[in-house]
Write a protein that holds these residues in place. Structure first.
Motif, PDB file in Angstrom:
ATOM      1  N   THR A   1      21.199  -0.899 -12.550  1.00 32.26           N
ATOM      2  CA  THR A   1      20.486   0.209 -11.930  1.00 32.26           C
ATOM      3  C   THR A   1      21.334   0.908 -10.861  1.00 32.26           C
ATOM      4  OG1 THR A   1      18.356  -0.833 -12.395  1.00 32.26           O
ATOM      5  CG2 THR A   1      18.395   0.863 -10.673  1.00 32.26           C
ATOM      6  N   ARG A   2      21.926   0.164  -9.949  1.00 34.45           N
ATOM      7  CA  ARG A   2      22.723   0.775  -8.875  1.00 34.45           C
ATOM      8  C   ARG A   2      23.903   1.565  -9.441  1.00 34.45           C
ATOM      9  NH1 ARG A   2      22.743   0.642  -3.500  1.00 34.45           N
ATOM     10  NH2 ARG A   2      21.290  -1.096  -3.423  1.00 34.45           N
ATOM     11  N   GLU A   3      24.530   1.043 -10.473  1.00 31.71           N
ATOM     12  CA  GLU A   3      25.651   1.753 -11.092  1.00 31.71           C
ATOM     13  C   GLU A   3      25.197   3.076 -11.715  1.00 31.71           C
ATOM     14  OE1 GLU A   3      28.604  -1.567 -12.872  1.00 31.71           O
ATOM     15  OE2 GLU A   3      26.523  -1.687 -13.573  1.00 31.71           O
TER      16      GLU A   3
ATOM     17  N   GLY B   1      15.452  -4.136  -8.809  1.00 34.10           N
ATOM     18  CA  GLY B   1      15.312  -4.319 -10.252  1.00 34.10           C
ATOM     19  C   GLY B   1      15.651  -3.044 -11.001  1.00 34.10           C
ATOM     20  N   GLU B   2      14.703  -2.565 -11.799  1.00 35.12           N
ATOM     21  CA  GLU B   2      14.900  -1.353 -12.599  1.00 35.12           C
ATOM     22  C   GLU B   2      14.492  -0.082 -11.861  1.00 35.12           C
ATOM     23  OE1 GLU B   2      12.686  -2.048 -16.225  1.00 35.12           O
ATOM     24  OE2 GLU B   2      14.461  -2.931 -17.170  1.00 35.12           O
ATOM     25  N   GLN B   3      14.080  -0.201 -10.603  1.00 31.49           N
ATOM     26  CA  GLN B   3      13.622   0.960  -9.854  1.00 31.49           C
ATOM     27  C   GLN B   3      14.582   1.293  -8.719  1.00 31.49           C
ATOM     28  OE1 GLN B   3       9.260   1.090  -9.099  1.00 31.49           O
ATOM     29  NE2 GLN B   3       9.376  -1.043  -9.791  1.00 31.49           N
ATOM     30  N   ALA B   4      14.650   2.585  -8.403  1.00 30.96           N
ATOM     31  CA  ALA B   4      15.468   3.026  -7.279  1.00 30.96           C
ATOM     32  C   ALA B   4      14.817   4.234  -6.626  1.00 30.96           C
ATOM     33  CB  ALA B   4      16.877   3.381  -7.737  1.00 30.96           C
ATOM     34  N   ALA B   5      15.009   4.349  -5.331  1.00 31.73           N
ATOM     35  CA  ALA B   5      14.590   5.535  -4.587  1.00 31.73           C
ATOM     36  C   ALA B   5      15.796   5.982  -3.771  1.00 31.73           C
ATOM     37  CB  ALA B   5      13.412   5.231  -3.682  1.00 31.73           C
ATOM     38  N   VAL B   6      16.043   7.280  -3.781  1.00 33.68           N
ATOM     39  CA  VAL B   6      17.193   7.823  -3.083  1.00 33.68           C
ATOM     40  C   VAL B   6      16.749   9.012  -2.237  1.00 33.68           C
ATOM     41  CG1 VAL B   6      19.489   8.859  -3.308  1.00 33.68           C
ATOM     42  CG2 VAL B   6      18.733   7.117  -4.953  1.00 33.68           C
ATOM     43  N   VAL B   7      17.045   8.932  -0.959  1.00 29.85           N
ATOM     44  CA  VAL B   7      16.889  10.073  -0.065  1.00 29.85           C
ATOM     45  C   VAL B   7      18.256  10.739  -0.019  1.00 29.85           C
ATOM     46  CG1 VAL B   7      16.394  10.839   2.285  1.00 29.85           C
ATOM     47  CG2 VAL B   7      15.089   8.936   1.278  1.00 29.85           C
TER      48      VAL B   7
ATOM     49  N   SER C   1      14.954   6.194 -17.627  1.00 34.85           N
ATOM     50  CA  SER C   1      13.814   6.450 -18.508  1.00 34.85           C
ATOM     51  C   SER C   1      12.773   7.332 -17.826  1.00 34.85           C
ATOM     52  CB  SER C   1      13.185   5.140 -18.984  1.00 34.85           C
ATOM     53  OG  SER C   1      12.803   4.344 -17.874  1.00 34.85           O
ATOM     54  N   TYR C   2      12.730   7.276 -16.497  1.00 36.94           N
ATOM     55  CA  TYR C   2      11.799   8.128 -15.742  1.00 36.94           C
ATOM     56  C   TYR C   2      12.459   8.519 -14.429  1.00 36.94           C
ATOM     57  CZ  TYR C   2       7.910   9.946 -13.128  1.00 36.94           C
ATOM     58  OH  TYR C   2       7.111  10.773 -12.389  1.00 36.94           O
ATOM     59  N   MET C   3      12.210   9.763 -14.037  1.00 42.06           N
ATOM     60  CA  MET C   3      12.689  10.244 -12.749  1.00 42.06           C
ATOM     61  C   MET C   3      11.710  11.268 -12.209  1.00 42.06           C
ATOM     62  SD  MET C   3      16.039  12.454 -11.831  1.00 42.06           S
ATOM     63  CE  MET C   3      15.822  13.508 -10.424  1.00 42.06           C
ATOM     64  N   SER C   4      11.499  11.237 -10.912  1.00 40.74           N
ATOM     65  CA  SER C   4      10.735  12.297 -10.254  1.00 40.74           C
ATOM     66  C   SER C   4      11.456  12.645  -8.961  1.00 40.74           C
ATOM     67  CB  SER C   4       9.293  11.853  -9.980  1.00 40.74           C
ATOM     68  OG  SER C   4       9.263  10.707  -9.178  1.00 40.74           O
TER      69      SER C   4
ATOM     70  N   VAL D   1      15.122   2.761 -14.397  1.00 39.82           N
ATOM     71  CA  VAL D   1      16.267   2.588 -15.296  1.00 39.82           C
ATOM     72  C   VAL D   1      15.932   1.462 -16.261  1.00 39.82           C
ATOM     73  CG1 VAL D   1      18.716   2.028 -15.443  1.00 39.82           C
ATOM     74  CG2 VAL D   1      17.875   3.435 -13.541  1.00 39.82           C
ATOM     75  N   THR D   2      15.921   1.786 -17.553  1.00 39.01           N
ATOM     76  CA  THR D   2      15.586   0.817 -18.584  1.00 39.01           C
ATOM     77  C   THR D   2      16.770   0.688 -19.539  1.00 39.01           C
ATOM     78  OG1 THR D   2      13.285   1.572 -18.434  1.00 39.01           O
ATOM     79  CG2 THR D   2      13.869   0.222 -20.342  1.00 39.01           C
TER      80      THR D   2
END
Length: 123
Positions: free
Chosen positions: A3-5, A71-77, A106-109, A100-101
């Protein structure tokens, strides 16, 4: 990719203006809820949208300020600094949420003030 990559590469490619390769980071059946473009489904739909990006922006930078990965989730400011082809400056804070799957987004907002984007929205 982990995910981070994937998230690191997302910003690297966006800041390099490599939009076609950037689209390859997304799953074929990706879903995106984009503040300005609305609900977008499918990588090829996204790819078609991004073809017009260089005609809108003379320069574009989206620099991460704070990244959280679990895990498979990330939030970025992040912060966008851009210049339209017409010479208008855009400065905006943004928050992106990613899922990230299997190494693909797979999903982004994203969430940001739309006022700084008035020059490209025709408002």
């Amino acid at each position: 990719m982990e995910t981070r990559e994937v998230i690191t590469r997302y910003y690297e490619l966006a800041n390099a203006g490599e939009w076609d390769t950037w689209c390859d980071l997304f799953a074929p059946d990706q879903v995106m809820d984009e503040q300005l473009a609305g609900h977008v489904e499918g990588r090829e739909t996204l790819r078609g949208m991004m073809k017009g990006f260089p005609e809108t922006y003379a320069s574009f930078a989206n620099k991460p300020v704070h990244v959280v990965v679990e895990g498979e989730q990330a939030a970025v400011v992040s912060h966008i600094s851009a210049m339209t082809v017409g010479g208008e400056s855009i400065e905006a804070g943004v928050c992106n949420y990613f899922v990230v799957t299997d190494g693909l987004i797979s999903y982004m907002s994203n969430f940001h003030d739309s006022v700084p984007f008035a020059p490209i929205l025709g408002k």
